[in-house]
Design a protein around this motif. Structure first.
Motif: not given
Length: 371
Positions: A107-136
């Motif tokens: 698992p990966m740790a996500v933290r950021g005190h200026w963004f996450l607030s206590p006792r707050t409901e959040y939604c999260v979604a993820v993508q995986t990606a491969v960075r190609q030679a041209d930068g895309d």
């Protein structure tokens, strides 16, 4: 699987939203993969799991195929408050909309005190990606959206709040009674219930992350006095009838004293919330692992000093420059004190604090983990 290393820099359009714990890159990335395997579509992340949630951080993991695990170079993460979620947000499948992080062991740790607030409901979604030679980026489809709620302030966060509150307490003043103002209907109801003021659930006023909000029952009292008289103020925002009880009934050596909150409501003056819990009670047990305990005889807010000589009375003092809200966790009987009409000509209804929200911009009473 545990992440190691330092905090890495993150890209999100023109802004950085979160800090991720930067882990060592997977040594298998790109190793032994053919061109065909590299161009194959990435599978959609599934079985999203959130764990180790605090008031300002969480860990996230999901299932990937071994092939995707081997070749993924980046993760795209979208995180938003539940109430502001827009299902049409992901307009460009190949452009990161929130956060780009280098692929790390999960698992990966996500933290950021200026963004996450206590006792707050959040939604999260993820993508995986491969960075190609041209930068895309070659990217997967977005995962399903998962919802979770951040936690309360931990003890370390409350200690930060306590340290700030100490600077606003002022000198100690003597007092002799705790008091509670209400309207006549309230006291009529109490008498119908046998004269017992029963603990009620703490509302959501003050700091959003305070562990007692919506969880601890108690009866609120005040003890602040006027500078010129040393007596309770003549006016009240809570009602024209005042119940007064000798200070020793609520504050004595058999009581545990806890710090619970420090806040303001867009005003120059600040509120300090304290909890008085008789030793060994359910309220005491609740607070012991969640709130900083204060020394009854030596703290900046509310003190009890035992008699020094036979025949002397105990000394009770309160902070002069903060408004104290004292939550007593056990029932209180009207027979322990008296109910009288206050002498003020108005009730200052605008000063009530029921469900009042803390000023998020105040530099005096906010800490670095949200409001």
């Amino acid at each position: 699987m545990k992440c190691e290393g330092k905090v890495g820099s993150l890209i999100s359009g023109s802004r950085s939203f979160l800090h991720l714990q930067h882990c060592e890159r997977n040594p298998r990335l790109h190793s032994g993969l053919t061109i065909t395997e590299m161009d194959a579509p990435l599978s959609t992340p599934c079985n999203i799991q959130i764990c180790e949630v605090t008031c300002d951080s969480f860990r996230i993991m999901w299932d990937m195929t071994p092939e995707d695990t081997a070749r993924a170079t980046h993760f795209f993460i979208d995180l938003s408050r539940k109430e502001n979620r827009d299902p049409n947000r992901f307009k460009h499948r190949d452009v990161p909309t929130k956060l780009v992080a280098k692929a790390v062991p999960l698992p990966m740790a996500v933290r950021g005190h200026w963004f996450l607030s206590p006792r707050t409901e959040y939604c999260v979604a993820v993508q995986t990606a491969v960075r190609q030679a041209d930068g895309d980026y070659q990217v997967s489809e977005w995962s399903q959206v998962v919802e979770f709620c951040t936690g309360d302030y931990a003890m370390e966060h409350l200690q930060q709040l306590l340290d700030k509150a100490k600077g606003s307490a002022g000198r100690l003043l003597k007092f002799s009674v705790f008091y509670r103002n209400q309207h006549p209907d309230y006291f009529d109801y109490v008498r119908e219930c046998g004269g017992l003021m029963s603990p009620a659930l703490k509302d959501t006023s003050g700091s959003h992350g305070s562990p007692i909000n919506g969880k601890l029952h108690g009866v609120f009292f005040s003890c602040n006095t006027e500078f010129d008289t040393g007596l309770p103020p003549k006016d009240s925002p809570y009602g024209p009838l005042r119940f007064q009880i000798p200070a020793g009934h609520l504050l004595n050596p058999n009581i545990s004293l806890y710090f619970a909150d420090f806040y303001c409501m867009y005003t120059a003056y600040h509120y300090v919330v304290l909890v008085l819990a008789p030793v060994g009670t359910a309220g005491d047990d609740f607070c012991r692992t969640r709130l900083p305990m204060l020394d009854l005889a030596s703290n900046p807010f509310l003190t009890y000093t035992a008699p020094q000589r036979p025949g002397e009375e105990p000394l009770y003092c309160h902070a002069s420059d903060a408004i104290l809200e004292v939550l007593y966790t056990e029932p209180v009987h009207l027979d322990q004190g008296s109910v009288e009409q206050i002498s003020g000509h108005h009730q200052l209804m605008s000063l009530t604090t029921a469900n009042a929200k803390k000023d998020p911009s105040c530099k005096v009473c906010n800490i670095s983990v949200g409001r």
